[in-house]
Design a protein around this motif. Structure first.
Motif, PDB file in Angstrom:
ATOM      1  N   ILE A   1      43.280  50.594  38.786  1.00 35.26           N
ATOM      2  CA  ILE A   1      44.333  49.752  38.203  1.00 35.26           C
ATOM      3  C   ILE A   1      44.735  48.650  39.174  1.00 35.26           C
ATOM      4  O   ILE A   1      44.920  47.487  38.795  1.00 35.26           O
ATOM      5  CB  ILE A   1      45.540  50.623  37.811  1.00 35.26           C
ATOM      6  N   LEU A   2      44.880  49.020  40.445  1.00 34.28           N
ATOM      7  CA  LEU A   2      45.231  48.020  41.456  1.00 34.28           C
ATOM      8  C   LEU A   2      44.140  46.958  41.582  1.00 34.28           C
ATOM      9  O   LEU A   2      44.432  45.762  41.697  1.00 34.28           O
ATOM     10  CB  LEU A   2      45.468  48.702  42.800  1.00 34.28           C
ATOM     11  N   LEU A   3      42.877  47.384  41.553  1.00 36.54           N
ATOM     12  CA  LEU A   3      41.782  46.430  41.641  1.00 36.54           C
ATOM     13  C   LEU A   3      41.757  45.508  40.420  1.00 36.54           C
ATOM     14  O   LEU A   3      41.515  44.290  40.556  1.00 36.54           O
ATOM     15  CB  LEU A   3      40.445  47.170  41.765  1.00 36.54           C
ATOM     16  N   MET A   4      42.005  46.058  39.245  1.00 36.20           N
ATOM     17  CA  MET A   4      42.028  45.227  38.043  1.00 36.20           C
ATOM     18  C   MET A   4      43.165  44.216  38.098  1.00 36.20           C
ATOM     19  O   MET A   4      43.014  43.065  37.656  1.00 36.20           O
ATOM     20  CB  MET A   4      42.153  46.109  36.796  1.00 36.20           C
ATOM     21  N   ALA A   5      44.302  44.633  38.649  1.00 35.66           N
ATOM     22  CA  ALA A   5      45.428  43.711  38.755  1.00 35.66           C
ATOM     23  C   ALA A   5      45.160  42.607  39.770  1.00 35.66           C
ATOM     24  O   ALA A   5      45.430  41.429  39.522  1.00 35.66           O
ATOM     25  CB  ALA A   5      46.694  44.483  39.120  1.00 35.66           C
ATOM     26  N   VAL A   6      44.611  42.984  40.914  1.00 36.44           N
ATOM     27  CA  VAL A   6      44.372  42.005  41.982  1.00 36.44           C
ATOM     28  C   VAL A   6      43.271  41.024  41.596  1.00 36.44           C
ATOM     29  O   VAL A   6      43.380  39.805  41.824  1.00 36.44           O
ATOM     30  CB  VAL A   6      44.017  42.728  43.293  1.00 36.44           C
ATOM     31  N   PHE A   7      42.190  41.531  40.976  1.00 39.87           N
ATOM     32  CA  PHE A   7      41.037  40.691  40.651  1.00 39.87           C
ATOM     33  C   PHE A   7      40.979  40.363  39.159  1.00 39.87           C
ATOM     34  O   PHE A   7      39.886  40.177  38.601  1.00 39.87           O
ATOM     35  CB  PHE A   7      39.755  41.395  41.079  1.00 39.87           C
ATOM     36  N   ALA A   8      42.133  40.278  38.530  1.00 36.65           N
ATOM     37  CA  ALA A   8      42.173  39.966  37.093  1.00 36.65           C
ATOM     38  C   ALA A   8      41.508  38.628  36.795  1.00 36.65           C
ATOM     39  O   ALA A   8      40.810  38.471  35.785  1.00 36.65           O
ATOM     40  CB  ALA A   8      43.620  39.963  36.600  1.00 36.65           C
ATOM     41  N   GLY A   9      41.708  37.644  37.665  1.00 37.07           N
ATOM     42  CA  GLY A   9      41.113  36.333  37.442  1.00 37.07           C
ATOM     43  C   GLY A   9      39.602  36.368  37.448  1.00 37.07           C
ATOM     44  O   GLY A   9      38.952  35.574  36.753  1.00 37.07           O
ATOM     45  N   THR A  10      39.012  37.287  38.220  1.00 38.55           N
ATOM     46  CA  THR A  10      37.556  37.400  38.291  1.00 38.55           C
ATOM     47  C   THR A  10      37.010  38.299  37.189  1.00 38.55           C
ATOM     48  O   THR A  10      35.945  38.019  36.617  1.00 38.55           O
ATOM     49  CB  THR A  10      37.135  37.967  39.662  1.00 38.55           C
ATOM     50  N   LEU A  11      37.737  39.377  36.867  1.00 36.61           N
ATOM     51  CA  LEU A  11      37.243  40.359  35.907  1.00 36.61           C
ATOM     52  C   LEU A  11      37.468  39.949  34.460  1.00 36.61           C
ATOM     53  O   LEU A  11      36.734  40.391  33.577  1.00 36.61           O
ATOM     54  CB  LEU A  11      37.923  41.714  36.162  1.00 36.61           C
ATOM     55  N   ALA A  12      38.485  39.142  34.201  1.00 33.23           N
ATOM     56  CA  ALA A  12      38.802  38.763  32.826  1.00 33.23           C
ATOM     57  C   ALA A  12      37.644  37.982  32.214  1.00 33.23           C
ATOM     58  O   ALA A  12      37.216  36.957  32.760  1.00 33.23           O
ATOM     59  CB  ALA A  12      40.076  37.931  32.787  1.00 33.23           C
ATOM     60  N   PRO A  13      37.105  38.442  31.090  1.00 31.13           N
ATOM     61  CA  PRO A  13      35.945  37.745  30.491  1.00 31.13           C
ATOM     62  C   PRO A  13      36.308  36.403  29.869  1.00 31.13           C
ATOM     63  O   PRO A  13      35.443  35.540  29.733  1.00 31.13           O
ATOM     64  CB  PRO A  13      35.450  38.744  29.431  1.00 31.13           C
ATOM     65  N   VAL A  14      37.578  36.253  29.469  1.00 28.32           N
ATOM     66  CA  VAL A  14      38.013  35.037  28.782  1.00 28.32           C
ATOM     67  C   VAL A  14      39.372  34.645  29.336  1.00 28.32           C
ATOM     68  O   VAL A  14      40.133  35.489  29.830  1.00 28.32           O
ATOM     69  CB  VAL A  14      38.104  35.263  27.245  1.00 28.32           C
TER      70      VAL A  14
END
Length: 293
Positions: A39-52
């Motif tokens: 969850i922390l990784l998804m929050a921190v790297f949301a800009g990279t992981l978000a497909p759209v």
């Protein structure tokens, strides 16, 4: 012999490596740690992981179900649900971490000082904490946000104020026990200042309590933040927030339930991860629960 030569108390402050090893040996602790880290990784790297782009609208594709293009579907404006959940984690965790930090710094400081100084200061601080504890958590948070106005910063402050009494009372109890210990009395007799006694002999020995309560408080802070955003008192649109996404999606439950289902699951997973981690930390760090080493 000087106060500096006195060793700190050594009642079971495990090293980080040993703590991690024992935590990984517990199935629920391992699950909670993995969920929390993800969850922390998804929050921190949301800009990279978000497909759209989470703000990009596609009117023709609104309220779409899960597909190859939009893995979790789209909302009423055609925005990608997965991208908004990732950014929602960032917003919700940011508020929760800010709130717990406020509660920890203010409440923890007041609790330790109340235990160490005693007297009228202890009585006044604890009575103020009793007054705050008399209010239901969500109602007190709503009242503070109503006065300050909605927004992430004010929401974090409101939740932080709500949890100040919890940290104050929780840290006061072990601080009272440590204050009466022999090594603290010896340090005081050798002329150690109050600040040195607190930071060198009391605070290091309540780290376990801090870790456990911080993890559990993050779990409940995420729920309170989601509740406030659901009511329109937290993060403001169009900024993604898990509670706000759930609130917007409830209007379209009969047409397309997926946005509400996935945003609700995101809140559940975040809260459950920190809760499992906190429970496992309590079992690992409390000698009465984990038995003899």
């Amino acid at each position: 012999m000087s106060a500096a030569a006195l060793p700190n108390a050594r009642p079971a402050q495990p090293r980080a490596r040993g703590l991690l090893a024992r935590l990984l040996c517990d199935p629920l602790g391992r699950l909670g740690l993995i969920m929390t880290v993800l969850i922390l990784l998804m929050a921190v790297f949301a800009g990279t992981l978000a497909p759209v782009d989470p703000f990009k609208q596609d009117i023709l594709g609104r309220l779409g179900g899960p597909s190859a293009r939009h893995l979790l579907g789209t909302d009423q404006f055609g925005r990608d649900t997965l991208s908004r959940i990732l950014y929602g984690y960032r917003a919700s965790l940011g508020v929760a971490v800010g709130a717990v930090t406020i509660a920890l710094l203010i409440g923890g400081t007041l609790g330790i000082l109340a235990a160490y100084l005693g007297g009228w200061f202890d009585r006044v601080v604890m009575r103020v904490m009793d007054v705050l504890l008399a209010f239901p958590v969500i109602l007190l948070a709503i009242g503070i946000v109503a006065v300050l106005g909605p927004g992430p910063a004010n929401t974090a402050l409101a939740i932080g104020v709500v949890y100040i009494p919890t940290f104050a009372r929780l840290l006061r109890a072990p601080a009272l026990v440590l204050k009466a210990s022999e090594y603290v009395s010896a340090a005081q007799a050798l002329g150690a200042s109050d600040g040195r006694v607190i930071f060198r002999h009391i605070l290091p020995n309540i780290v376990a309590v801090l870790l456990i309560q911080t993890s559990l408080a993050l779990s409940t802070a995420i729920l309170v933040e989601a509740s406030l955003s659901f009511l329109g008192l937290g993060t403001r649109p169009p900024t993604p927030s898990l509670g706000l996404m759930l609130s917007e999606a409830r209007t379209f439950l009969t047409l397309q339930p997926w946005p509400a289902v996935f945003s609700g699951l995101a809140i559940l997973i975040a809260s459950l991860g920190f809760n499992l981690l906190g429970d496992s930390l309590r079992d690992v760090l409390d000698p009465r629960l984990r038995g003899q080493e």
